[in-house]
Write a protein that holds these residues in place. Sequence first.
Motif, PDB file in Angstrom:
ATOM      1  N   ILE A  11       0.830  -1.205   0.000  1.00  0.00           N
ATOM      2  CA  ILE A  11       0.000   0.000   0.000  1.00  0.00           C
ATOM      3  C   ILE A  11       0.867   1.259   0.000  1.00  0.00           C
ATOM      4  N   ALA A  12       2.001   1.208   0.692  1.00  0.00           N
ATOM      5  CA  ALA A  12       2.886   2.374   0.752  1.00  0.00           C
ATOM      6  C   ALA A  12       3.346   2.800  -0.635  1.00  0.00           C
ATOM      7  N   ALA A  13       3.495   1.832  -1.542  1.00  0.00           N
ATOM      8  CA  ALA A  13       3.955   2.150  -2.894  1.00  0.00           C
ATOM      9  C   ALA A  13       2.924   2.964  -3.679  1.00  0.00           C
ATOM     10  N   TRP A  14       1.647   2.903  -3.266  1.00  0.00           N
ATOM     11  CA  TRP A  14       0.579   3.551  -4.032  1.00  0.00           C
ATOM     12  C   TRP A  14      -0.193   4.603  -3.249  1.00  0.00           C
ATOM     13  N   ILE A  15       0.137   4.803  -1.985  1.00  0.00           N
ATOM     14  CA  ILE A  15      -0.688   5.686  -1.162  1.00  0.00           C
ATOM     15  C   ILE A  15      -0.667   7.127  -1.664  1.00  0.00           C
ATOM     16  N   ALA A  16       0.467   7.592  -2.182  1.00  0.00           N
ATOM     17  CA  ALA A  16       0.536   8.969  -2.687  1.00  0.00           C
ATOM     18  C   ALA A  16      -0.356   9.138  -3.914  1.00  0.00           C
ATOM     19  N   VAL A  17      -0.314   8.164  -4.819  1.00  0.00           N
ATOM     20  CA  VAL A  17      -1.164   8.224  -6.012  1.00  0.00           C
ATOM     21  C   VAL A  17      -2.636   8.153  -5.611  1.00  0.00           C
ATOM     22  N   TYR A  18      -2.933   7.319  -4.631  1.00  0.00           N
ATOM     23  CA  TYR A  18      -4.313   7.193  -4.146  1.00  0.00           C
ATOM     24  C   TYR A  18      -4.835   8.526  -3.617  1.00  0.00           C
ATOM     25  N   LEU A  19      -4.067   9.179  -2.754  1.00  0.00           N
ATOM     26  CA  LEU A  19      -4.505  10.450  -2.176  1.00  0.00           C
ATOM     27  C   LEU A  19      -4.625  11.532  -3.244  1.00  0.00           C
ATOM     28  N   LEU A  50      -9.854   1.916   2.543  1.00  0.00           N
ATOM     29  CA  LEU A  50      -9.327   2.697   1.421  1.00  0.00           C
ATOM     30  C   LEU A  50      -9.969   2.288   0.100  1.00  0.00           C
ATOM     31  N   ALA A  51     -10.416   1.046   0.012  1.00  0.00           N
ATOM     32  CA  ALA A  51     -11.014   0.559  -1.233  1.00  0.00           C
ATOM     33  C   ALA A  51     -12.445   1.055  -1.431  1.00  0.00           C
ATOM     34  N   GLY A  70      -1.358  -1.540  -9.729  1.00  0.00           N
ATOM     35  CA  GLY A  70      -1.186  -0.712 -10.916  1.00  0.00           C
ATOM     36  C   GLY A  70      -1.980  -1.218 -12.107  1.00  0.00           C
ATOM     37  N   LEU A  71      -1.970  -2.525 -12.312  1.00  0.00           N
ATOM     38  CA  LEU A  71      -2.706  -3.116 -13.433  1.00  0.00           C
ATOM     39  C   LEU A  71      -4.204  -2.881 -13.293  1.00  0.00           C
ATOM     40  N   LEU A  72      -4.738  -3.139 -12.106  1.00  0.00           N
ATOM     41  CA  LEU A  72      -6.179  -2.986 -11.897  1.00  0.00           C
ATOM     42  C   LEU A  72      -6.599  -1.519 -11.911  1.00  0.00           C
ATOM     43  N   PHE A  73      -5.738  -0.647 -11.404  1.00  0.00           N
ATOM     44  CA  PHE A  73      -6.048   0.785 -11.443  1.00  0.00           C
ATOM     45  C   PHE A  73      -6.066   1.289 -12.887  1.00  0.00           C
ATOM     46  N   GLU A  74      -5.138   0.797 -13.693  1.00  0.00           N
ATOM     47  CA  GLU A  74      -5.091   1.195 -15.100  1.00  0.00           C
ATOM     48  C   GLU A  74      -6.332   0.717 -15.853  1.00  0.00           C
ATOM     49  N   GLN A  75      -6.823  -0.467 -15.493  1.00  0.00           N
ATOM     50  CA  GLN A  75      -7.977  -1.027 -16.177  1.00  0.00           C
ATOM     51  C   GLN A  75      -9.292  -0.389 -15.733  1.00  0.00           C
ATOM     52  N   THR A  76      -9.401  -0.057 -14.447  1.00  0.00           N
ATOM     53  CA  THR A  76     -10.681   0.409 -13.901  1.00  0.00           C
ATOM     54  C   THR A  76     -10.721   1.909 -13.615  1.00  0.00           C
ATOM     55  N   ALA A 106      -8.523  -2.305  -7.216  1.00  0.00           N
ATOM     56  CA  ALA A 106      -7.069  -2.341  -7.039  1.00  0.00           C
ATOM     57  C   ALA A 106      -6.693  -2.635  -5.588  1.00  0.00           C
ATOM     58  N   PHE A 107      -7.250  -1.869  -4.655  1.00  0.00           N
ATOM     59  CA  PHE A 107      -6.977  -2.124  -3.243  1.00  0.00           C
ATOM     60  C   PHE A 107      -7.772  -3.327  -2.739  1.00  0.00           C
ATOM     61  N   GLY A 108      -8.936  -3.558  -3.347  1.00  0.00           N
ATOM     62  CA  GLY A 108      -9.732  -4.716  -2.954  1.00  0.00           C
ATOM     63  C   GLY A 108      -8.992  -6.024  -3.167  1.00  0.00           C
ATOM     64  N   SER A 109      -8.148  -6.066  -4.196  1.00  0.00           N
ATOM     65  CA  SER A 109      -7.376  -7.286  -4.450  1.00  0.00           C
ATOM     66  C   SER A 109      -6.392  -7.570  -3.321  1.00  0.00           C
ATOM     67  N   ILE A 110      -5.908  -6.523  -2.668  1.00  0.00           N
ATOM     68  CA  ILE A 110      -4.963  -6.702  -1.561  1.00  0.00           C
ATOM     69  C   ILE A 110      -5.686  -7.213  -0.317  1.00  0.00           C
ATOM     70  N   VAL A 111      -6.987  -6.941  -0.235  1.00  0.00           N
ATOM     71  CA  VAL A 111      -7.774  -7.470   0.882  1.00  0.00           C
ATOM     72  C   VAL A 111      -7.719  -8.995   0.894  1.00  0.00           C
ATOM     73  N   LEU A 112      -7.619  -9.606  -0.285  1.00  0.00           N
ATOM     74  CA  LEU A 112      -7.533 -11.070  -0.359  1.00  0.00           C
ATOM     75  C   LEU A 112      -6.284 -11.577   0.365  1.00  0.00           C
ATOM     76  N   PHE A 113      -5.163 -10.870   0.180  1.00  0.00           N
ATOM     77  CA  PHE A 113      -3.945 -11.238   0.905  1.00  0.00           C
ATOM     78  C   PHE A 113      -4.171 -11.090   2.410  1.00  0.00           C
ATOM     79  N   GLY A 114      -4.890 -10.030   2.782  1.00  0.00           N
ATOM     80  CA  GLY A 114      -5.179  -9.813   4.191  1.00  0.00           C
ATOM     81  C   GLY A 114      -6.031 -10.916   4.789  1.00  0.00           C
ATOM     82  N   CYS A 115      -6.997 -11.410   4.012  1.00  0.00           N
ATOM     83  CA  CYS A 115      -7.855 -12.497   4.500  1.00  0.00           C
ATOM     84  C   CYS A 115      -7.058 -13.782   4.707  1.00  0.00           C
TER      85      CYS A 115
END
Length: 237
Positions: free
Chosen positions: A69-77, A135-136, A198-204, A210-219
């Motif tokens: 998330i740290a890699a994308w938080i600036a772009v997100y904000l 965030l998602a 990045g891939l999902l953000f570019e597509q959607t 994009a962040f929702g996909s990381i929730v899967l890792f969290g689960c």
Amino acid sequence: YLLSLSGWRGSFLIWGLLGILSIITWLFVRDGHVKPETKNITLGAGVRSPSVWTLGLSHMGTFGLGNAIAAWIAVYLSFQYGLPLALAATLGSLALLTGMFFRPLGGILIARNIIGAIPLLRLGTILGCAGVGLLAIPLHYPPLAITGMACIAIGSTIPYTSVFNEAAQLRTVSKGVAQGLVSVISTPTVLLGPPLIGLLFEQTHNFTLAFGSIVLFGCVAITASFLAGPALKREAS
């Protein structure tokens, strides 16, 4: 700020020099190393250990999740709230860097028996996953982002001691093998997370999926943290 002064190369050079300075400083630190009692130093013992796998997968959803998330938080904000990129990077860094205070706090809480290592690990995985989930959510609501970043900052750092302290206490696997494998097992979020976002953000063109996909890792990490307790009871010394 550094980008405006010296460009990308200058910014990376400055941080690189600071990193080299920290390495040189550590070379002069006496660590009081004592040769540990040798246990099973074979790699196979670590690979077969359920404790190593559950700790590694839990670490994937705390420390690994935070790095992704740290890699994308600036772009997100910047994208979500229209902030200038420099300001977004500053706010994102400040929010996530506060997590460095929670890493030693986790060790203090465990050392004083205020909370156990595994309950703290479970708390961290839940906070990290919940933070990314917040965030998602596709809402322009600043308190939501603040709460989400706070959860990630705490959840990704406070259980750090839990993971490596428990890995070091395994009866069937040596400390070096256990801790090394835990680090390797936790890498999927760090390696796959940023490009996947990045891939999902570019597509959607939004961060929901994009962040929702990381929730899967969290689960996965939450599940592993609840399995870690029984596994450690069988293998810890």
